[in-house]
Scaffold this motif. Structure first.
Motif, short mmCIF file in Angstrom:
data_model
loop_
_atom_site.label_atom_id
_atom_site.label_comp_id
_atom_site.label_asym_id
_atom_site.label_seq_id
_atom_site.Cartn_x
_atom_site.Cartn_y
_atom_site.Cartn_z
N MET A 132 26.15 19.08 30.29
CA MET A 132 26.46 17.68 30.58
C MET A 132 27.18 17.55 31.92
SD MET A 132 27.83 16.31 26.87
CE MET A 132 28.22 14.70 27.55
N LEU A 133 28.13 18.47 32.17
CA LEU A 133 28.93 18.38 33.39
C LEU A 133 28.07 18.57 34.64
CD1 LEU A 133 31.78 18.06 34.56
CD2 LEU A 133 32.04 20.55 34.42
N VAL A 134 27.14 19.52 34.59
CA VAL A 134 26.24 19.74 35.71
C VAL A 134 25.52 18.43 36.06
CG1 VAL A 134 24.14 20.93 36.48
CG2 VAL A 134 25.89 22.19 35.22
N SER A 135 25.00 17.79 35.04
CA SER A 135 24.24 16.55 35.25
C SER A 135 25.13 15.40 35.70
CB SER A 135 23.52 16.17 33.95
OG SER A 135 22.68 17.21 33.50
N ALA A 136 26.33 15.31 35.13
CA ALA A 136 27.23 14.21 35.45
C ALA A 136 27.71 14.30 36.91
CB ALA A 136 28.44 14.21 34.51
N VAL A 137 28.00 15.52 37.37
CA VAL A 137 28.43 15.68 38.76
C VAL A 137 27.31 15.27 39.70
CG1 VAL A 137 29.15 17.34 40.52
CG2 VAL A 137 30.12 17.47 38.24
N ALA A 138 26.09 15.70 39.41
CA ALA A 138 24.95 15.33 40.25
C ALA A 138 24.74 13.82 40.25
CB ALA A 138 23.69 16.04 39.76
N ALA A 139 24.97 13.19 39.09
CA ALA A 139 24.75 11.74 38.97
C ALA A 139 25.71 10.95 39.86
CB ALA A 139 24.92 11.31 37.51
N LEU A 140 26.87 11.51 40.19
CA LEU A 140 27.82 10.77 41.03
C LEU A 140 27.22 10.43 42.39
CD1 LEU A 140 31.29 12.50 40.41
CD2 LEU A 140 30.42 10.36 39.44
N SER A 141 26.27 11.24 42.84
CA SER A 141 25.66 10.97 44.16
C SER A 141 24.95 9.63 44.17
CB SER A 141 24.69 12.09 44.54
OG SER A 141 23.55 12.09 43.69
N THR A 142 24.49 9.18 43.01
CA THR A 142 23.79 7.89 42.95
C THR A 142 24.77 6.72 42.96
OG1 THR A 142 23.73 7.81 40.51
CG2 THR A 142 21.94 8.99 41.62
N PHE A 143 26.03 6.99 42.65
CA PHE A 143 27.05 5.94 42.67
C PHE A 143 27.74 5.84 44.03
CE2 PHE A 143 26.39 6.75 38.23
CZ PHE A 143 26.51 5.50 37.63
N TYR A 144 27.61 6.89 44.83
CA TYR A 144 28.25 6.91 46.15
C TYR A 144 27.21 7.32 47.20
CZ TYR A 144 32.29 6.99 43.08
OH TYR A 144 33.20 6.70 42.09
N PRO A 145 26.24 6.43 47.47
CA PRO A 145 25.15 6.78 48.40
C PRO A 145 25.64 7.09 49.81
CG PRO A 145 25.13 4.42 47.85
CD PRO A 145 26.09 5.07 46.91
N GLU A 146 26.83 6.56 50.18
CA GLU A 146 27.35 6.85 51.52
C GLU A 146 27.71 8.32 51.68
OE1 GLU A 146 31.04 5.91 49.07
OE2 GLU A 146 28.94 5.30 49.16
N SER A 147 27.81 9.04 50.56
CA SER A 147 28.18 10.46 50.62
C SER A 147 27.13 11.29 51.35
CB SER A 147 28.38 11.02 49.21
OG SER A 147 27.15 11.03 48.48
N LYS A 148 25.93 10.74 51.50
CA LYS A 148 24.88 11.48 52.21
C LYS A 148 25.14 11.53 53.72
CE LYS A 148 21.41 10.65 48.68
NZ LYS A 148 21.62 12.00 48.12
N ASN A 149 26.08 10.73 54.18
CA ASN A 149 26.45 10.75 55.60
C ASN A 149 27.45 11.88 55.83
OD1 ASN A 149 26.89 10.18 58.27
ND2 ASN A 149 28.02 8.27 57.91
N ILE A 150 26.98 13.11 55.75
CA ILE A 150 27.87 14.27 55.74
C ILE A 150 28.45 14.59 57.12
CG2 ILE A 150 26.71 15.30 53.75
CD1 ILE A 150 25.36 17.23 55.74
N THR A 151 27.95 13.97 58.17
CA THR A 151 28.48 14.27 59.51
C THR A 151 29.72 13.44 59.84
OG1 THR A 151 26.99 12.63 60.51
CG2 THR A 151 26.20 14.92 60.37
N ASP A 152 30.02 12.46 59.00
CA ASP A 152 31.19 11.61 59.22
C ASP A 152 32.39 12.23 58.49
OD1 ASP A 152 33.21 9.52 58.73
OD2 ASP A 152 31.73 8.16 59.62
N GLU A 153 33.42 12.62 59.25
CA GLU A 153 34.56 13.32 58.66
C GLU A 153 35.29 12.47 57.64
OE1 GLU A 153 38.62 15.74 60.05
OE2 GLU A 153 37.30 14.81 61.54
#
Length: 355
Positions: A132-153
């Motif tokens: 469950m934890l593996v899936s839940a952590v991955a799911a957070l990426s869908t709630f914080y789409p700005e996290s894909k901007n990894i070049t911004d400190e």
């Protein structure tokens, strides 16, 4: 004179001298000389994938340091959040930095309601909490789409805070789901470790207040497991991160690695083994069966530590404090008897199989 190694291709007589820098050699020079010859190192036991000043681990001497600080010193004098700051930013925080850091973590502990209601509660009733934890952590990426901007400190720092803050909430929620107990919201009046204990064990109390001894013991456990060089989970996260995926997906990869029985799942295997042994009276027979090749002595021997694990020494000390509060678990007596028998047996000593 700088240290170096010389490699000679006996087929052609060509040689290359490679300088030794920080205990390593550059594979690029090897490639120039032996472009079609591969260096086989299946377990990455002699291969460095990066240069890092975060953790120093000497398995032969039983030494573990974070950013130069001995693990024993940090476990005695620091908190987990201080150590997390140290690992991420390279220095222990000043009092002002620490207060700001604690505030940031404390007020990001809540998760989006849909993570719980629409996602976590959708698992089968007997789902393993780590799955469950593996899936839940991955799911957070869908709630914080700005996290894909990894070049911004600034964006990266925000995800660091969210991951540290929300991981206990997710982990506790997964555990309680697996045992049929209702989800407990974070209590931001509590410190980091006490909050986790509240989310794990609260029943109907208006305000759960864990014993300070238990909170401190958990905090020390978090410190001891905060980093361990490039282990399996770190390698998985770095490989996933090298594709420039978001931090949540990369962390989910690390969590998946931790799920395995040869990484974090090894702790679960120890509990299963102790339960299987059942009684102190059965220890000698179990050890004999292991020596005959009929099983494995879980929790003994380490891929890196060939002397002793400094973390185990610290855990053993705080365990006595914990059991004064909780009482002894019968499985502990079996574990201590196993340690006594194994450390008196040359079969295990000669193979450097220490607990």
């Amino acid at each position: 004179m700088p240290e170096s190694v010389t490699i000679t291709d006996n087929r052609s007589g060509d040689s290359v001298e490679i300088p030794i820098v920080d205990g390593g050699v550059d594979a690029g020079a090897w490639k120039k000389l032996l472009g079609n010859v591969w260096f086989a190192d299946v377990g990455f036991t002699q291969t460095a994938a990066t240069q890092s000043a975060i953790t120093e681990l000497d398995g032969d001497a039983g030494i573990l340091r974070y950013r130069g600080y001995p693990i024993e010193q940090l476990a005695e004098k620091s908190t987990y959040l201080e150590v997390a700051y140290l690992l991420i930013y390279g220095e222990l925080p000043t009092p002002e930095q620490y207060e700001a850091w604690k505030h940031e973590i404390t007020y990001h502990t809540f998760i989006h309601e849909n993570v719980r209601k629409r996602f976590m509660e959708g698992f089968h009733y007997d789902a393993h909490p780590m799955g469950m934890l593996v899936s839940a952590v991955a799911a957070l990426s869908t709630f914080y789409p700005e996290s894909k901007n990894i070049t911004d400190e600034q964006v990266r720092d925000k995800q660091i805070v969210r991951l540290i803050a929300k991981m206990p909430t997710l982990a506790a929620g997964c555990h309680r789901f697996s045992v049929g107990m209702p989800f407990v919201y974070p209590d931001n009046a509590l410190d980091f470790s006490s909050n986790f204990l509240s989310m794990m064990w609260k029943i109907a109390e208006p305000h759960y207040r864990p014993d300070p001894v238990l909170s401190r013991a958990l905090d020390v456990l978090f410190i001891l497991h905060a980093d361990h060089e490039q282990n399996c989970g770190t390698t998985a996260m770095r490989i996933a991160g090298s594709s420039h995926t978001d931090p949540y997906s990369a962390t989910a990869a690390a969590t998946a690695a931790l799920y395995g029985p040869r990484h974090g799942g090894a702790n679960e295997a120890v509990i299963k083994m102790l339960t299987e042994i059942g009684s102190i009276d059965n220890v000698d027979a179990y050890v004999a069966s292991v020596k005959e090749g009929k099983g494995r002595l879980q929790g003994f021997g380490h891929r890196v530590y060939k002397n002793f694990d400094p973390r185990a020494t610290i855990i053993k000390t705080i365990a006595h404090d914990v059991f004064e509060v909780t009482g002894k678990n019968p499985l502990l007596d079996i574990a201590l008897k196993l340690e006594e028998v194994a450390l008196a047996d040359d079969y295990f000593i000669s193979r450097k199989l220490y607990p």
